[in-house]
Design a protein around this motif. Structure first.
Motif, PDB file in Angstrom:
ATOM      1  N   THR A  23       0.989  -1.368  -0.079  1.00  0.00           N
ATOM      2  CA  THR A  23      -0.085  -0.165   0.027  1.00  0.00           C
ATOM      3  C   THR A  23       0.889   1.216   0.013  1.00  0.00           C
ATOM      4  O   THR A  23       0.824   2.177  -0.549  1.00  0.00           O
ATOM      5  N   ALA A  24       2.034   1.499   0.754  1.00  0.00           N
ATOM      6  CA  ALA A  24       2.718   2.330   0.934  1.00  0.00           C
ATOM      7  C   ALA A  24       3.615   2.743  -0.488  1.00  0.00           C
ATOM      8  O   ALA A  24       3.481   3.758  -0.951  1.00  0.00           O
ATOM      9  N   ILE A  25       3.955   1.610  -0.854  1.00  0.00           N
ATOM     10  CA  ILE A  25       4.875   1.586  -2.412  1.00  0.00           C
ATOM     11  C   ILE A  25       4.024   2.327  -3.487  1.00  0.00           C
ATOM     12  O   ILE A  25       4.461   3.070  -4.274  1.00  0.00           O
ATOM     13  N   GLU A  26       2.793   1.858  -3.321  1.00  0.00           N
ATOM     14  CA  GLU A  26       1.584   2.080  -4.394  1.00  0.00           C
ATOM     15  C   GLU A  26       1.419   3.891  -4.073  1.00  0.00           C
ATOM     16  O   GLU A  26       1.474   4.343  -5.117  1.00  0.00           O
ATOM     17  N   GLN A  27       1.389   4.213  -2.831  1.00  0.00           N
ATOM     18  CA  GLN A  27       1.034   5.561  -2.653  1.00  0.00           C
ATOM     19  C   GLN A  27       2.083   6.640  -2.895  1.00  0.00           C
ATOM     20  O   GLN A  27       2.245   7.498  -3.562  1.00  0.00           O
ATOM     21  N   VAL A  28       3.288   5.892  -2.820  1.00  0.00           N
ATOM     22  CA  VAL A  28       4.575   6.943  -3.158  1.00  0.00           C
ATOM     23  C   VAL A  28       4.825   6.653  -4.607  1.00  0.00           C
ATOM     24  O   VAL A  28       5.219   7.634  -5.201  1.00  0.00           O
ATOM     25  N   LEU A  29       5.095   5.691  -5.152  1.00  0.00           N
ATOM     26  CA  LEU A  29       5.397   5.264  -6.646  1.00  0.00           C
ATOM     27  C   LEU A  29       4.365   5.527  -7.816  1.00  0.00           C
ATOM     28  O   LEU A  29       4.905   6.125  -8.743  1.00  0.00           O
ATOM     29  N   ALA A  30       2.949   5.537  -7.311  1.00  0.00           N
ATOM     30  CA  ALA A  30       1.973   5.747  -8.429  1.00  0.00           C
ATOM     31  C   ALA A  30       2.217   7.201  -9.023  1.00  0.00           C
ATOM     32  O   ALA A  30       2.182   7.343 -10.255  1.00  0.00           O
ATOM     33  N   PRO A  31       2.160   8.297  -8.178  1.00  0.00           N
ATOM     34  CA  PRO A  31       2.324   9.557  -8.760  1.00  0.00           C
ATOM     35  C   PRO A  31       3.625   9.749  -9.782  1.00  0.00           C
ATOM     36  O   PRO A  31       3.461  10.291 -10.907  1.00  0.00           O
ATOM     37  N   PHE A  32       4.502   8.974  -9.611  1.00  0.00           N
ATOM     38  CA  PHE A  32       5.655   9.091 -10.593  1.00  0.00           C
ATOM     39  C   PHE A  32       5.344   8.350 -11.753  1.00  0.00           C
ATOM     40  O   PHE A  32       6.035   8.366 -12.794  1.00  0.00           O
ATOM     41  N   ALA A  33       4.671   7.248 -11.583  1.00  0.00           N
ATOM     42  CA  ALA A  33       4.421   6.323 -12.755  1.00  0.00           C
ATOM     43  C   ALA A  33       3.241   6.895 -13.898  1.00  0.00           C
ATOM     44  O   ALA A  33       3.328   6.303 -14.761  1.00  0.00           O
ATOM     45  N   THR A  34       2.541   7.775 -13.115  1.00  0.00           N
ATOM     46  CA  THR A  34       1.350   8.249 -13.894  1.00  0.00           C
ATOM     47  C   THR A  34       1.717   8.829 -15.156  1.00  0.00           C
ATOM     48  O   THR A  34       2.777   9.648 -15.174  1.00  0.00           O
ATOM     49  N   GLY A  35       1.236   8.509 -16.275  1.00  0.00           N
ATOM     50  CA  GLY A  35       1.644   8.958 -17.532  1.00  0.00           C
ATOM     51  C   GLY A  35       3.151   8.540 -18.092  1.00  0.00           C
ATOM     52  O   GLY A  35       3.401   8.987 -19.288  1.00  0.00           O
ATOM     53  N   ARG A  36       3.599   7.572 -17.441  1.00  0.00           N
ATOM     54  CA  ARG A  36       4.797   6.874 -17.963  1.00  0.00           C
ATOM     55  C   ARG A  36       4.547   5.569 -18.341  1.00  0.00           C
ATOM     56  O   ARG A  36       3.918   4.623 -17.562  1.00  0.00           O
ATOM     57  N   ASN A  37       5.182   5.149 -19.476  1.00  0.00           N
ATOM     58  CA  ASN A  37       4.931   3.849 -19.595  1.00  0.00           C
ATOM     59  C   ASN A  37       6.235   2.940 -19.272  1.00  0.00           C
ATOM     60  O   ASN A  37       7.117   3.215 -19.753  1.00  0.00           O
ATOM     61  N   LEU A  38       6.065   2.256 -18.103  1.00  0.00           N
ATOM     62  CA  LEU A  38       7.114   1.341 -17.674  1.00  0.00           C
ATOM     63  C   LEU A  38       7.089   0.076 -18.406  1.00  0.00           C
ATOM     64  O   LEU A  38       7.941  -0.871 -18.032  1.00  0.00           O
ATOM     65  N   ARG A  39       6.260  -0.187 -19.260  1.00  0.00           N
ATOM     66  CA  ARG A  39       6.369  -1.740 -19.783  1.00  0.00           C
ATOM     67  C   ARG A  39       7.766  -1.533 -20.627  1.00  0.00           C
ATOM     68  O   ARG A  39       8.241  -0.994 -21.430  1.00  0.00           O
ATOM     69  N   SER A  40       8.428  -2.671 -20.424  1.00  0.00           N
ATOM     70  CA  SER A  40       9.854  -3.070 -20.749  1.00  0.00           C
ATOM     71  C   SER A  40      11.123  -2.091 -20.555  1.00  0.00           C
ATOM     72  O   SER A  40      11.990  -2.035 -20.960  1.00  0.00           O
ATOM     73  N   ALA A  41      10.661  -1.031 -19.498  1.00  0.00           N
ATOM     74  CA  ALA A  41      11.506  -0.426 -19.026  1.00  0.00           C
ATOM     75  C   ALA A  41      12.715  -1.073 -18.099  1.00  0.00           C
ATOM     76  O   ALA A  41      12.099  -2.169 -17.496  1.00  0.00           O
ATOM     77  N   SER A  42      14.032  -0.865 -18.197  1.00  0.00           N
ATOM     78  CA  SER A  42      14.901  -1.534 -17.309  1.00  0.00           C
ATOM     79  C   SER A  42      15.160  -0.724 -16.243  1.00  0.00           C
ATOM     80  O   SER A  42      15.573   0.438 -16.334  1.00  0.00           O
ATOM     81  N   ILE A  43      14.864  -1.341 -15.124  1.00  0.00           N
ATOM     82  CA  ILE A  43      15.096  -0.605 -13.875  1.00  0.00           C
ATOM     83  C   ILE A  43      15.935  -1.331 -12.848  1.00  0.00           C
ATOM     84  O   ILE A  43      15.790  -2.413 -12.528  1.00  0.00           O
ATOM     85  N   LEU A  44      17.037  -0.519 -12.292  1.00  0.00           N
ATOM     86  CA  LEU A  44      18.005  -1.228 -11.339  1.00  0.00           C
ATOM     87  C   LEU A  44      17.744  -0.747  -9.980  1.00  0.00           C
ATOM     88  O   LEU A  44      17.601   0.561  -9.963  1.00  0.00           O
TER      89      LEU A  44
END
Length: 92
Positions: A23-44
């Motif tokens: 729940t906390a991760i969703e609340q913190v990261l969702a605003p940063f992910a909004t409008g961004r396509n993370l499909r196939s993004a490589s994240i370290l």
């Protein structure tokens, strides 16, 4: 990403229970992910493990790394976890 475009998010968390962290991760990261396509993004994810033999010195609790990884995987990202030890060798 321009290094001058940096955002820091702090979120109080009472424990590391997986459901509460999700729940906390969703609340913190969702605003940063909004409008961004993370499909196939490589994240370290870099957890700041410090040393392989003294886990209590780690800066990031393993449940936090797992929760962030699950969130990013659900968004379609390719997630890797990596770090560079502060003491000793990478082999250890």
């Amino acid at each position: 990403m321009d290094c001058r475009d940096t955002t820091v998010a702090l979120w109080p968390q009472d424990d590391y229970a997986p459901a509460a962290l999700a729940t906390a991760i969703e609340q913190v990261l969702a605003p940063f992910a909004t409008g961004r396509n993370l499909r196939s993004a490589s994240i370290l994810l870099k957890p700041n493990l410090i040393t392989a033999t003294n886990g209590h010195l780690a800066c990031t609790h393993p449940q936090v790394i797992a929760a962030v990884a699950r969130y990013l995987l659900a968004q379609g990202a390719k997630v890797s976890v990596g770090d560079s030890p502060a003491f000793g060798s990478a082999r250890s």
